[in-house]
Design an enzyme around this catalytic site. Structure first.
Site, PDB file in Angstrom:
ATOM      1  CB  CYS A  24     -34.647   6.504  -8.851  1.00  0.00           C
ATOM      2  SG  CYS A  24     -34.331   8.260  -8.827  1.00  0.00           S
ATOM      3  CB  CYS A  27     -33.594   8.007 -12.002  1.00  0.00           C
ATOM      4  SG  CYS A  27     -32.606   8.061 -10.498  1.00  0.00           S
TER       5      CYS A  27
END
Length: 99
Positions: A24, A27
């Protein structure tokens, strides 16, 4: 010895859980922000990371459908939640309200 998640979340010390995934992009943006927040806030809040790919049952239990998702717990109860990247200022403001 690692504390169990249940024990951690049921503590009176607030716990900010970062639900993330290795793949991600957002993230990866959130991770250094959390480190800065931790250095500002100190030990008054615990910050832990849970990889949704390695712990899908936990992610499902807390209805995490997107990453990053941040959930703040105190005494076992979620008291704040956000999906998407949060700024350092926003996180520090939220955490200070709950210390």
């Amino acid at each position: 010895m690692k504390e169990s998640l249940h024990t951690l979340l049921n503590d009176s010390t607030p716990v900010l859980v970062d639900f993330f995934a290795e793949w991600c992009g957002p993230c990866k943006v959130q991770a250094p922000v959390l480190k800065e927040v931790k250095s500002d806030i100190g030990d008054s809040v615990r910050i832990i990371k849970i990889d949704v790919d390695k712990s899908p049952a936990i992610a499902q239990q807390y209805q995490v459908s997107g990453v990053p998702t941040l959930i703040l717990f105190r005494n076992g109860q979620p008291i704040w939640r956000q999906s998407g990247v949060a700024s350092k200022k926003q996180l520090v403001d939220v955490l200070r309200q709950h210390i």
